[in-house]
Design a protein around this motif. Structure first.
Motif: not given
Length: 181
Positions: A164-169, A23-24, A148-150
């Motif tokens: 999950g990383h895509d959504r978190l980003a 995500y970062i 948030w739900s990843i």
């Protein structure tokens, strides 16, 4: 604009399925900033990490972030601090230190990311970090309040999948835009 980020294995990209898929990395690609992330797997406010042994978020702030003199500091909450005592006090110390040493920087704190098997404990930890941020007067992005739900990895692994990383980003970028507006 210069930005620095402190985090744990989520920031490291653990669970991502493609290079620079964490995500970062996606956040860094999306903003026009000179972005320096400092992930330390296993680290937290009171918990030392695996990559830089003996380093918690406070030491990373002192040794890595402050020397950069960034315009933005992003700190990711970590489940690694469960069930350690003293998280709120240590988080408050880290935030006050950064605010004192970097008075012109925007300090943005992300609480821990909800995970299915440890949700009640993470909600408590989230509250401690949120309270520390409020006492220090820094911005706080509350993943619980925002709903948030990843997607997490299977078998009780708290790390996000690639989706999950895509959504978190996306969620982090939205939270950062709220403070930039």
């Amino acid at each position: 604009m210069v930005a620095a980020a402190i985090g744990d294995s989520f920031m490291y990209g653990q669970g991502a399925e493609r290079p620079s898929g964490g995500y970062i990395d996606q956040v860094a690609d999306a903003v026009a900033w000179d972005f320096s992330p400092f992930p330390n797997r296993g680290a937290g406010y009171v918990h030392y990490g695996m990559d830089r042994k003996g380093w918690d978020y406070g030491l990373m702030a002192e040794r890595k972030v402050v020397p950069l003199n960034p315009d933005v500091v992003f700190i990711q909450g970590s489940p690694n601090d469960l069930p350690e005592p003293g998280v709120e006090d240590r988080a408050h110390q880290v935030f006050r230190y950064l605010a004192r040493e970097l008075p012109d920087a925007a300090i943005v704190v992300l609480g821990p990311i909800p995970a299915p098997d440890v949700r009640p404990e993470l909600e408590r930890l989230n509250g401690e970090i949120r309270d520390g941020a409020a006492c220090a007067g820094v911005h706080f992005i509350d993943a619980f309040d925002r709903g948030w739900s990843i997607e997490h990895r299977p078998d009780g692994d708290v790390h996000p999948t690639q989706r999950g990383h895509d959504r978190l980003a996306q969620e982090v970028l939205s939270g950062l835009r709220d403070f930039a507006a």
